[in-house]
Design a protein around this motif. Structure first.
Motif, PDB file in Angstrom:
ATOM      1  N   VAL A   5       9.851  -0.048 -43.763  1.00 25.81           N
ATOM      2  CA  VAL A   5       9.163  -0.950 -44.690  1.00 25.81           C
ATOM      3  C   VAL A   5       8.227  -1.856 -43.897  1.00 25.81           C
ATOM      4  N   ILE A   6       6.943  -1.877 -44.286  1.00 26.19           N
ATOM      5  CA  ILE A   6       5.943  -2.681 -43.580  1.00 26.19           C
ATOM      6  C   ILE A   6       5.626  -3.970 -44.338  1.00 26.19           C
ATOM      7  N   LYS A   7       5.586  -3.890 -45.666  1.00 24.44           N
ATOM      8  CA  LYS A   7       5.310  -5.064 -46.493  1.00 24.44           C
ATOM      9  C   LYS A   7       6.385  -5.168 -47.566  1.00 24.44           C
ATOM     10  N   LEU A   8       6.827  -6.398 -47.799  1.00 23.07           N
ATOM     11  CA  LEU A   8       7.865  -6.603 -48.792  1.00 23.07           C
ATOM     12  C   LEU A   8       7.586  -7.892 -49.552  1.00 23.07           C
ATOM     13  N   ASN A   9       7.591  -7.789 -50.880  1.00 23.23           N
ATOM     14  CA  ASN A   9       7.376  -8.927 -51.750  1.00 23.23           C
ATOM     15  C   ASN A   9       8.627  -9.089 -52.608  1.00 23.23           C
ATOM     16  N   LEU A  10       9.293 -10.234 -52.479  1.00 23.36           N
ATOM     17  CA  LEU A  10      10.522 -10.504 -53.218  1.00 23.36           C
ATOM     18  C   LEU A  10      10.346 -11.790 -54.031  1.00 23.36           C
ATOM     19  N   PRO A  11       9.577 -11.729 -55.117  1.00 23.76           N
ATOM     20  CA  PRO A  11       9.254 -12.951 -55.867  1.00 23.76           C
ATOM     21  C   PRO A  11      10.439 -13.585 -56.586  1.00 23.76           C
ATOM     22  N   LYS A  12      11.517 -12.842 -56.790  1.00 22.28           N
ATOM     23  CA  LYS A  12      12.661 -13.383 -57.525  1.00 22.28           C
ATOM     24  C   LYS A  12      13.844 -13.747 -56.627  1.00 22.28           C
ATOM     25  N   LEU A  13      13.670 -13.623 -55.326  1.00 24.30           N
ATOM     26  CA  LEU A  13      14.756 -13.970 -54.402  1.00 24.30           C
ATOM     27  C   LEU A  13      14.819 -15.487 -54.242  1.00 24.30           C
ATOM     28  N   HIS A  14      15.944 -16.078 -54.648  1.00 25.72           N
ATOM     29  CA  HIS A  14      16.107 -17.525 -54.580  1.00 25.72           C
ATOM     30  C   HIS A  14      17.053 -17.956 -53.461  1.00 25.72           C
ATOM     31  N   THR A  15      18.018 -17.098 -53.125  1.00 22.50           N
ATOM     32  CA  THR A  15      19.036 -17.435 -52.129  1.00 22.50           C
ATOM     33  C   THR A  15      19.217 -16.266 -51.171  1.00 22.50           C
ATOM     34  N   CYS A  16      19.325 -16.583 -49.881  1.00 22.71           N
ATOM     35  CA  CYS A  16      19.610 -15.555 -48.882  1.00 22.71           C
ATOM     36  C   CYS A  16      20.797 -16.027 -48.053  1.00 22.71           C
ATOM     37  N   LYS A  17      21.862 -15.238 -48.069  1.00 24.00           N
ATOM     38  CA  LYS A  17      23.086 -15.610 -47.373  1.00 24.00           C
ATOM     39  C   LYS A  17      23.287 -14.851 -46.069  1.00 24.00           C
ATOM     40  N   GLY A  18      22.291 -14.111 -45.641  1.00 24.42           N
ATOM     41  CA  GLY A  18      22.407 -13.352 -44.404  1.00 24.42           C
ATOM     42  C   GLY A  18      21.093 -13.352 -43.666  1.00 24.42           C
ATOM     43  N   THR A  19      20.753 -12.211 -43.094  1.00 25.26           N
ATOM     44  CA  THR A  19      19.480 -12.072 -42.402  1.00 25.26           C
ATOM     45  C   THR A  19      18.753 -10.841 -42.931  1.00 25.26           C
ATOM     46  N   PHE A  20      17.450 -10.834 -42.748  1.00 25.29           N
ATOM     47  CA  PHE A  20      16.647  -9.650 -43.058  1.00 25.29           C
ATOM     48  C   PHE A  20      16.727  -8.741 -41.853  1.00 25.29           C
ATOM     49  N   GLY A  21      17.225  -7.526 -42.060  1.00 30.27           N
ATOM     50  CA  GLY A  21      17.438  -6.613 -40.936  1.00 30.27           C
ATOM     51  C   GLY A  21      18.741  -6.980 -40.252  1.00 30.27           C
ATOM     52  N   ASN A  22      19.127  -6.163 -39.296  1.00 28.12           N
ATOM     53  CA  ASN A  22      20.310  -6.505 -38.509  1.00 28.12           C
ATOM     54  C   ASN A  22      20.286  -5.756 -37.193  1.00 28.12           C
ATOM     55  N   SER A  23      21.139  -6.162 -36.297  1.00 28.11           N
ATOM     56  CA  SER A  23      21.142  -5.570 -34.957  1.00 28.11           C
ATOM     57  C   SER A  23      21.614  -4.126 -34.956  1.00 28.11           C
ATOM     58  N   ASP A  24      22.310  -3.693 -35.999  1.00 25.73           N
ATOM     59  CA  ASP A  24      22.793  -2.316 -36.054  1.00 25.73           C
ATOM     60  C   ASP A  24      21.647  -1.305 -36.169  1.00 25.73           C
ATOM     61  N   VAL A  25      20.589  -1.674 -36.885  1.00 30.37           N
ATOM     62  CA  VAL A  25      19.462  -0.748 -37.044  1.00 30.37           C
ATOM     63  C   VAL A  25      18.307  -1.106 -36.115  1.00 30.37           C
ATOM     64  N   GLY A  26      18.444  -2.185 -35.373  1.00 32.53           N
ATOM     65  CA  GLY A  26      17.368  -2.600 -34.476  1.00 32.53           C
ATOM     66  C   GLY A  26      16.390  -3.494 -35.199  1.00 32.53           C
ATOM     67  N   TYR A  27      15.370  -3.856 -34.505  1.00 31.40           N
ATOM     68  CA  TYR A  27      14.384  -4.782 -35.055  1.00 31.40           C
ATOM     69  C   TYR A  27      13.464  -4.092 -36.034  1.00 31.40           C
ATOM     70  N   SER A  28      13.114  -4.800 -37.078  1.00 33.21           N
ATOM     71  CA  SER A  28      12.263  -4.264 -38.132  1.00 33.21           C
ATOM     72  C   SER A  28      10.816  -4.164 -37.676  1.00 33.21           C
ATOM     73  N   LYS A  29      10.080  -3.244 -38.290  1.00 35.01           N
ATOM     74  CA  LYS A  29       8.651  -3.113 -38.037  1.00 35.01           C
ATOM     75  C   LYS A  29       7.837  -3.785 -39.153  1.00 35.01           C
ATOM     76  N   MET A  30       8.507  -4.574 -39.983  1.00 36.12           N
ATOM     77  CA  MET A  30       7.850  -5.235 -41.102  1.00 36.12           C
ATOM     78  C   MET A  30       6.769  -6.189 -40.596  1.00 36.12           C
ATOM     79  N   LEU A  31       5.591  -6.125 -41.241  1.00 38.49           N
ATOM     80  CA  LEU A  31       4.468  -6.973 -40.869  1.00 38.49           C
ATOM     81  C   LEU A  31       4.271  -8.137 -41.830  1.00 38.49           C
ATOM     82  N   GLU A  32       4.717  -7.992 -43.054  1.00 42.60           N
ATOM     83  CA  GLU A  32       4.450  -8.996 -44.075  1.00 42.60           C
ATOM     84  C   GLU A  32       5.657  -9.160 -44.993  1.00 42.60           C
ATOM     85  N   LEU A  33       6.076 -10.411 -45.177  1.00 39.78           N
ATOM     86  CA  LEU A  33       7.184 -10.714 -46.070  1.00 39.78           C
ATOM     87  C   LEU A  33       6.798 -11.896 -46.943  1.00 39.78           C
TER      88      LEU A  33
END
Length: 129
Positions: A5-33
């Protein structure tokens, strides 16, 4: 979030209780959030694994500390937008900080840093940890 995933738009996300991505899959290549409604986070390193991020859109008047020290590609205009969207903490007992990657921080003028500092925020020159 898949690494592809390179671009991600989450207009309805109000709460985040963790992290985007994780060390198990490595670092994300996302450019835009874009998370224009994100009002609550439980971890200031919520975006830690998004090291390639160029654009991060946050909500107006956000009030939470963020560690963006892993993002060496964050665009200058994006940082200024983040400063402009910070909640004004003057006349409150709240204390929040924003940690930026050292080269991102170094490109900011004192006038630009004062946008955030005049709102009561602490801006930290950090290195990726």
């Amino acid at each position: 979030i898949p690494k592809s995933v390179i671009k991600l738009n989450l207009p309805k996300l109000h709460t985040c209780k963790g992290t985007f991505g994780n060390s198990d899959v490595g670092y994300s290549k996302m450019l835009e959030l874009r998370v224009p409604s994100l009002t609550t986070i439980t971890n200031e390193k919520v975006f830690y694994y998004l090291t390639m991020l160029h654009v991060l859109e946050l909500p107006n008047h956000f009030a939470y500390s963020l560690d963006l020290a892993s993002m060496s590609f964050l665009k200058h205009d994006c940082v200024i937008d983040i400063f402009n969207k910070m909640a004004d903490l003057t006349n409150t007992d709240k204390a929040y900080s924003l940690r930026l990657y050292e080269t991102v921080y170094d490109k900011l003028s004192e006038e630009e840093l004062s946008i955030a500092r005049n709102k009561g925020w602490t801006i930290i020159r950090g290195r990726k940890r």
